[in-house]
Each structure stands twice: as C-alpha cells, then as structure tokens.
Write a protein that holds these residues in place. Structure first.
Motif, PDB file in Angstrom:
ATOM      1  N   THR A  35      64.440 -64.891 -20.259  1.00 10.62           N
ATOM      2  CA  THR A  35      64.488 -66.005 -20.883  1.00 10.62           C
ATOM      3  C   THR A  35      64.569 -65.779 -22.568  1.00 10.62           C
ATOM      4  O   THR A  35      65.175 -66.750 -23.189  1.00 10.62           O
ATOM      5  CB  THR A  35      63.240 -66.688 -20.724  1.00 10.62           C
ATOM      6  N   LEU A  36      63.974 -64.584 -23.084  1.00 13.98           N
ATOM      7  CA  LEU A  36      64.202 -64.467 -24.409  1.00 13.98           C
ATOM      8  C   LEU A  36      65.683 -64.299 -24.886  1.00 13.98           C
ATOM      9  O   LEU A  36      66.086 -64.488 -26.026  1.00 13.98           O
ATOM     10  CB  LEU A  36      63.168 -63.384 -24.897  1.00 13.98           C
ATOM     11  N   PHE A  37      66.292 -63.529 -23.928  1.00 11.84           N
ATOM     12  CA  PHE A  37      67.616 -63.049 -24.156  1.00 11.84           C
ATOM     13  C   PHE A  37      68.712 -64.101 -23.992  1.00 11.84           C
ATOM     14  O   PHE A  37      69.811 -64.381 -24.700  1.00 11.84           O
ATOM     15  CB  PHE A  37      67.916 -61.952 -23.669  1.00 11.84           C
ATOM     16  N   PHE A  38      68.570 -64.746 -22.872  1.00 12.96           N
ATOM     17  CA  PHE A  38      69.466 -65.674 -22.292  1.00 12.96           C
ATOM     18  C   PHE A  38      68.873 -67.145 -21.995  1.00 12.96           C
ATOM     19  O   PHE A  38      68.427 -67.403 -20.901  1.00 12.96           O
ATOM     20  CB  PHE A  38      70.143 -65.340 -21.155  1.00 12.96           C
ATOM     21  N   PRO A  39      68.422 -67.990 -22.939  1.00 13.13           N
ATOM     22  CA  PRO A  39      67.394 -69.096 -22.652  1.00 13.13           C
ATOM     23  C   PRO A  39      68.295 -70.321 -21.784  1.00 13.13           C
ATOM     24  O   PRO A  39      69.259 -70.782 -22.803  1.00 13.13           O
ATOM     25  CB  PRO A  39      67.058 -69.460 -23.934  1.00 13.13           C
ATOM     26  N   THR A  40      68.079 -70.444 -20.760  1.00 15.88           N
ATOM     27  CA  THR A  40      68.826 -71.696 -20.311  1.00 15.88           C
ATOM     28  C   THR A  40      67.741 -72.453 -19.367  1.00 15.88           C
ATOM     29  O   THR A  40      66.536 -72.199 -19.472  1.00 15.88           O
ATOM     30  CB  THR A  40      69.803 -71.297 -19.041  1.00 15.88           C
TER      31      THR A  40
END
Length: 62
Positions: A35-40
C-alpha cells in the motif's frame, strides 16, 4: 447474547483458526508495504480488513 468460545469448536476448525491467526501479521505487513508503494483504493480497503482481523484476534473477539 452468548460469547463466542473458541474451544467449543471442532478440532479441525480450531486448527484452521490458529493458522489464520498466525498468518495475519505477515500478510498485514506485506499489504502495508504494498500500500505504501502502490496505493490504490483496493489496497487500502484490504489493509483495513486485515487490520480489523488482526485486532479481532488480538483482543480475542475471535
């Protein structure tokens, strides 16, 4: 309202509950990093669900 007693469950269900309880923290940490790198929106929702399940086990609601 009766409280949910883990030890009244059949042995196979207690076994799987223990596995899920122990696997929740590593999955939650992985989801946090993701979630920190690819927040969707889906990742944030999934992280919230895992946090809820983790705290349910921590406070022995399950």
């Amino acid at each position: 309202m009766a409280r949910f007693y883990r030890y009244r469950l059949p042995p196979w269900m207690r076994y799987w509950l223990l596995i899920i309880e122990r696997a929740t923290l590593p999955i939650m940490i992985f989801q946090l990093v993701r979630t920190l790198f690819f927040p969707t929106t889906f990742d944030i929702l999934l992280l919230g669900i895992f946090i809820g399940i983790f705290f349910a086990f921590y406070f022995q609601y399950i």
